[in-house]
Scaffold this active site. Structure first.
Site, mmCIF file in Angstrom:
data_model
loop_
_atom_site.group_PDB
_atom_site.id
_atom_site.type_symbol
_atom_site.label_atom_id
_atom_site.label_comp_id
_atom_site.label_asym_id
_atom_site.label_seq_id
_atom_site.Cartn_x
_atom_site.Cartn_y
_atom_site.Cartn_z
ATOM 1 N N ASP A 45 0.859 -1.192 0.000
ATOM 2 C CA ASP A 45 0.000 0.000 0.000
ATOM 3 C C ASP A 45 0.904 1.254 0.000
ATOM 4 O O ASP A 45 1.823 1.355 0.822
ATOM 5 C CB ASP A 45 -0.857 -0.051 1.280
ATOM 6 C CG ASP A 45 -1.973 0.973 1.292
ATOM 7 O OD1 ASP A 45 -2.405 1.402 0.221
ATOM 8 O OD2 ASP A 45 -2.436 1.322 2.413
ATOM 9 N N ASP A 95 -8.910 0.661 6.197
ATOM 10 C CA ASP A 95 -7.983 0.437 7.305
ATOM 11 C C ASP A 95 -8.607 0.923 8.615
ATOM 12 O O ASP A 95 -8.731 0.189 9.602
ATOM 13 C CB ASP A 95 -6.663 1.183 7.022
ATOM 14 C CG ASP A 95 -5.614 0.940 8.097
ATOM 15 O OD1 ASP A 95 -5.868 0.151 9.017
ATOM 16 O OD2 ASP A 95 -4.535 1.555 8.023
ATOM 17 N N GLY A 111 -7.842 7.994 7.393
ATOM 18 C CA GLY A 111 -8.013 8.214 8.823
ATOM 19 C C GLY A 111 -9.465 8.354 9.252
ATOM 20 O O GLY A 111 -10.403 8.220 8.455
ATOM 21 N N ASP A 133 2.751 4.953 -5.546
ATOM 22 C CA ASP A 133 2.005 6.199 -5.352
ATOM 23 C C ASP A 133 2.871 7.368 -5.784
ATOM 24 O O ASP A 133 3.530 8.018 -4.975
ATOM 25 C CB ASP A 133 1.558 6.351 -3.893
ATOM 26 C CG ASP A 133 0.703 7.608 -3.696
ATOM 27 O OD1 ASP A 133 0.535 8.367 -4.678
ATOM 28 O OD2 ASP A 133 0.218 7.841 -2.573
HETATM 29 P P1 13P Z 1 -9.109 4.572 5.606
HETATM 30 O O1 13P Z 1 -8.248 5.380 6.521
HETATM 31 O O2 13P Z 1 -10.357 5.298 5.221
HETATM 32 O O3 13P Z 1 -9.429 3.220 6.149
HETATM 33 O O4 13P Z 1 -8.315 4.363 4.227
HETATM 34 C C1 13P Z 1 -7.306 3.394 4.134
HETATM 35 C C2 13P Z 1 -6.536 3.476 2.863
HETATM 36 O O5 13P Z 1 -6.894 4.154 1.925
HETATM 37 C C3 13P Z 1 -5.295 2.705 2.798
HETATM 38 O O6 13P Z 1 -4.558 2.938 1.641
HETATM 39 O O1 G3H Z 2 -2.881 4.467 3.586
HETATM 40 C C1 G3H Z 2 -2.990 4.508 4.777
HETATM 41 C C2 G3H Z 2 -3.228 3.329 5.611
HETATM 42 O O2 G3H Z 2 -4.280 3.621 6.479
HETATM 43 C C3 G3H Z 2 -1.971 2.879 6.320
HETATM 44 O O3 G3H Z 2 -1.647 3.690 7.386
HETATM 45 O O4 G3H Z 2 0.810 4.160 7.286
HETATM 46 O O5 G3H Z 2 -0.449 4.261 9.432
HETATM 47 O O6 G3H Z 2 0.031 2.069 8.338
HETATM 48 P P1 G3H Z 2 -0.218 3.546 8.150
HETATM 49 ZN ZN ZN Z 3 -4.581 4.904 0.855
#
Ligand code: 13P
Ligand code: G3H
Ligand code: ZN
Length: 338
Positions: free
Chosen positions: A82, A264, A186, A104
């Site tokens: 991710d 997430d 978030g 990204d």
């Molecule tokens: P949320 O914070 O809305 O769960 O989004 C997660 C996300 O886009 C991870 O790449």
């Molecule tokens: O893209 C964002 C996800 O919520 C991951 O968040 O970098 O805190 O693991 P993180």
């Molecule tokens: Zn994201």
């Protein structure tokens, strides 16, 4: 079963007209909750690790854990990076056995500064060439999400331009395109339930008309259920009033080409509610399993809900997972290949 690729899983989702949940994982309980949910409702699933997750758990450690989960499972599981910040991070993930990576390039490698278009095309294309040569899938991003609280965002929102999206897909050969339509990462996305002018769902429809074969990705797609926020606060938490992305909006996106839905925060909220409640209710308990079991169950429940709402439930057995070798052959000869 071997890990599946994003490309195959999203191609199948497009055929079936559903969306696949992409859930972030940082530890064993989250992973077991996510995969347990997918097994229970028989849905394909994307398990994704951020750079934060790789550094928290250890990249080698977490990839072995996810590979073990896939080995013991009979559903298609994609192992996805991710928000890869630069090509080298994506190459490292590919070397570790990730079957899909996100480059990204909407932001520079600091993960904060919006990049220019040429930079984005250049880094994304480099990753596509290297990934496809190994059968690995690639997600790119065009436009930027709002919000900086999790370190993936500039704080400025630049919505995706549909005409630029056509050029970007053509020039990079990405398998999936993350679009910016006004969401952010978030828990604090909106101060009121988002309306049509806050969440630009019309852009998704426009991009889908121009790029009917491209799988779109919605980041920042947690719904931030008010009941979870309330449970956390009733158990001593201090979260402010907030609104997430309504599930009906995601479902509308799925009707118009959204195939990967990133969630997430909802898992984090569910885990936090379960942990706070269990710790409060059992002040003399000190066996971590007593706390982590309900937390794992809470992650599982929220994932099952989303898999059902996105329409992926019941589709795990629709197809046989293709190997990276088979995917490699499919990519050979495509306009952007090594
Ligand atoms: P949320 O914070 O809305 O769960 O989004 C997660 C996300 O886009 C991870 O790449
Ligand atoms: O893209 C964002 C996800 O919520 C991951 O968040 O970098 O805190 O693991 P993180
Ligand atoms: Zn994201």
């Amino acid at each position: 079963m071997p890990l599946a690729t994003l490309r195959q899983v999203l191609d199948e989702a497009a055929k079936g007209g559903y969306g696949v949940g992409a859930f972030n994982v940082n530890n064993m309980e989250q992973l077991q909750g996510i995969v347990g949910a997918a097994e229970e409702v028989q849905a394909p699933v994307i398990v994704q690790c951020s750079r934060g997750a790789l550094s928290y758990a250890g990249a080698n450690y977490i990839r072995h854990m996810i590979m073990a989960a896939a080995e013991d499972s009979s559903i298609p599981i994609v192992l996805h990076l991710d928000h890869g910040d630069k090509p080298e991070t994506c190459f490292m993930a590919i070397d570790l056995g990730f079957t899909s990576v996100m480059m990204d390039g909407s932001l520079l490698a600091d993960g904060k500064t919006p990049s220019d278009y040429e930079y984005n095309v250049d880094v994304t294309r480099q990753v596509v060439e290297a990934a496809h040569a190994k059968g690995v899938s690639v997600e790119g991003e065009l436009g930027t999400l709002g919000g900086i609280e999790d370190g993936h965002g500039s704080g400025e929102v630049h919505l995706t331009d549909p005409d630029q999206a056509v050029d970007f897909v053509e020039q990079t050969g990405v398998d999936a395109l993350a679009v910016a339509i006004g969401t952010s990462h978030g828990a604090y996305k909106f101060t009121a339930k988002p309306t049509g002018d806050v969440l630009a769902m019309n852009l998704i429809e426009e991009i889908h008309q121009k790029l009917p074969e491209t799988h779109m990705v919605m980041h920042g797609s947690s719904s931030v259920p008010p009941e979870l926020v309330e449970r956390i606060n009733n158990a001593g938490g201090k979260l402010e009033s907030t609104f997430g992305v309504p599930v009906e909006e995601i479902q509308q996106g799925i009707r118009h080409g959204v195939r990967k839905v990133n969630v997430d925060t909802d898992g984090r909220l569910a885990i936090t509610a379960a942990l706070r409640e269990t710790l409060n209710a059992n002040p003399s308990e000190f066996d971590p399993r007593a706390f982590f079991k309900p937390a794992r169950e809470a992650q599982k429940q929220v994932c099952m809900d989303r898999m059902q709402q996105f329409g992926a439930a019941g589709h795990a057995g629709d197809y046989t997972v293709l190997s990276l070798e088979e995917m490699k052959t499919r990519y050979a000869g495509s306009p952007v290949s090594a």
